[in-house]
Design an enzyme around this catalytic site. Structure first.
Site, mmCIF file in Angstrom:
data_model
loop_
_atom_site.group_PDB
_atom_site.id
_atom_site.type_symbol
_atom_site.label_atom_id
_atom_site.label_comp_id
_atom_site.label_asym_id
_atom_site.label_seq_id
_atom_site.Cartn_x
_atom_site.Cartn_y
_atom_site.Cartn_z
ATOM 1 N N SER A 57 77.316 42.032 8.323
ATOM 2 C CA SER A 57 77.546 43.081 9.315
ATOM 3 C C SER A 57 77.990 44.369 8.631
ATOM 4 C CB SER A 57 78.621 42.641 10.314
ATOM 5 O OG SER A 57 79.085 43.736 11.068
ATOM 6 N N LYS A 117 53.344 51.497 17.591
ATOM 7 C CA LYS A 117 53.178 52.537 18.613
ATOM 8 C C LYS A 117 53.348 52.031 20.044
ATOM 9 C CE LYS A 117 48.151 52.208 19.275
ATOM 10 N NZ LYS A 117 46.875 52.932 19.322
ATOM 11 N N ARG A 156 76.341 35.721 8.145
ATOM 12 C CA ARG A 156 76.669 37.087 8.549
ATOM 13 C C ARG A 156 78.136 37.438 8.325
ATOM 14 N NH1 ARG A 156 74.547 37.690 14.502
ATOM 15 N NH2 ARG A 156 74.960 39.893 14.150
ATOM 16 N N ASP A 163 71.523 47.488 6.988
ATOM 17 C CA ASP A 163 71.182 47.260 8.397
ATOM 18 C C ASP A 163 70.420 45.962 8.663
ATOM 19 O OD1 ASP A 163 71.075 47.943 11.117
ATOM 20 O OD2 ASP A 163 69.148 48.930 10.891
ATOM 21 N N LYS A 184 58.598 45.143 23.442
ATOM 22 C CA LYS A 184 57.145 45.339 23.560
ATOM 23 C C LYS A 184 56.569 44.805 24.865
ATOM 24 C CE LYS A 184 56.164 45.394 18.599
ATOM 25 N NZ LYS A 184 55.326 44.881 17.491
#
Length: 383
Positions: free
Chosen positions: A138, A296, A56, A133, A221
């Site tokens: 980064s 959803k 990263r 993203d 979730k």
């Protein structure tokens, strides 16, 4: 020679609709590595991060012989035209501004692909690797070093031209180019974003506890911890608070890209219909926006919470139906909480006692017990 290459790339970037472009060295991001290490040690990571600390922060691990990181920014709208009102009987949820219009990953990826093609057509021997993203590098560190903007206390890159209402992407390339000068931090003593954060996720300027951030919480979730539920308000996906309070964003509202324009009925939808929307309907209506990437379930859970925050009594039949019929424990458990919040009555207590006899999921039963305890403690008409 390098200046000539750079000017050609800048000129072409404007032609393809890139609002801002900057160039940085591909040297390791030492400061960002330390920031990420502290975040990791403190347990502040969301779990959505990709790659190791090394990947990263070291571009040459992602593209051998990397010389330059090109950072791009596209400005997005902050205001919606013809937004529907949220009224009793038709309560509305909201998707954050970064989820308005077409999924920004696709928009920026198209721009970067064109830029990559432009560079490799001129210099076939050079290699490029782009990301938006979801890549290891980064976006914020790359944009900061490339002079796109400074990293604000709200953990967003703030540009002088567009505030923090920008999408970021970057390209690592083996092509060597002159670096741009980073912009000095201009937040100064301002602490408005830190003070306004609903959950205290901005633990200090530029440091985020992602596990408390509403933008992260709306994407989980599982059962949402009760201490965060009312703080969600009517947010279905993401959170804009730390941006809307930022003085640098005052009066900023860019409408430069038609594909980023919000459809009011999609980004500020009626809450109750979301409770029973099918997978196919959800994909057809919301599939093109970035806020749909988790499916959803989180959106539906958040819709239940929003209806409870609104105390929307007209939605009670739909909420009770979810509690009794939805096959997912998270939805049933959240419906139990919502029912208790909207209607703390003796009738609700009897409903929950009856429901308890047929429910088997531990997380749902836990919500039932807590709801019954709350109702009992309120006394009077509720017992």
């Amino acid at each position: 020679m390098n200046a000539d290459i750079k000017n050609k790339i800048i000129k072409y970037s404007k032609e393809i609709g890139i609002d801002k472009i900057g160039f940085a060295s591909a040297d390791p991001f030492v400061t960002m590595k330390e920031r990420l290490r502290v975040q990791q040690e403190n347990g502040f990571q969301s779990g959505f991060e990709k790659g190791t600390l090394e990947e990263r922060t070291k571009p040459d691990l992602l593209l051998p012989q990397a010389k330059t990181v090109i950072s791009i920014a596209l400005a997005y709208p902050s205001k919606m035209k013809n937004a529907p009102r949220s009224v009793k009987g038709d309560r509305r949820g909201i998707f954050c501004r970064a989820s308005w219009g077409e999924d920004y990953h696709h928009v920026l990826r198209r721009k970067l692909n064109l830029l990559e093609e432009f560079i490799t057509n001129m210099y076939p021997e050079e290699r490029c690797r782009s990301m938006v993203d979801t890549g290891e590098l980064s976006d914020r560190a790359a944009a900061e070093r490339a002079g796109i903007g400074w990293s604000g206390k709200n953990c967003a890159v703030i540009t002088p031209e567009f505030g923090s209402y920008v999408y970021l992407g970057e390209m690592i390339t083996t092509l060597s180019m002159e670096e741009d000068t980073p912009i000095e931090d201009q937040c100064g003593t301002c602490n408005k974003c830190v003070d306004a954060c609903p959950t205290g996720a901005l633990v200090q300027g530029g440091q985020l506890d992602a596990t408390k951030c509403i933008a992260f919480l709306t994407q989980t979730k599982t059962m949402l911890p009760e201490r965060y539920r009312k703080k969600l308000g009517n947010r279905l996906y993401g959170c804009d608070t730390c941006q809307t309070v930022c003085p640098e964003n005052k009066g900023i509202d860019e409408h430069r890209h038609p594909e980023m324009e919000p459809d009011p009925e999609i980004v500020k939808p009626s809450l109750e219909p979301l409770l029973t929307i099918s997978n196919k309907e959800f994909k057809n209506k919301y599939g093109k926006i970035s806020g749909s990437w988790r499916g959803k379930k989180p959106i539906q859970r958040n819709a239940l919470i929003a209806l409870a925050v609104f105390k929307e009594e007209t939605s009670l039949p739909s909420i009770i139906k979810v509690m009794n019929e939805d096959p997912r424990p998270v939805m049933r458990g959240t419906a139990v909480w919502a029912l208790k919040e909207i209607a703390p009555t003796a009738e609700t207590k009897h409903l929950l006692q009856s429901f308890k006899t047929k429910e088997e999921a531990p997380e749902v039963l836990e919500e039932v017990e807590k709801a019954l305890a709350d109702l009992s403690s309120q006394g009077g008409m509720y017992v």
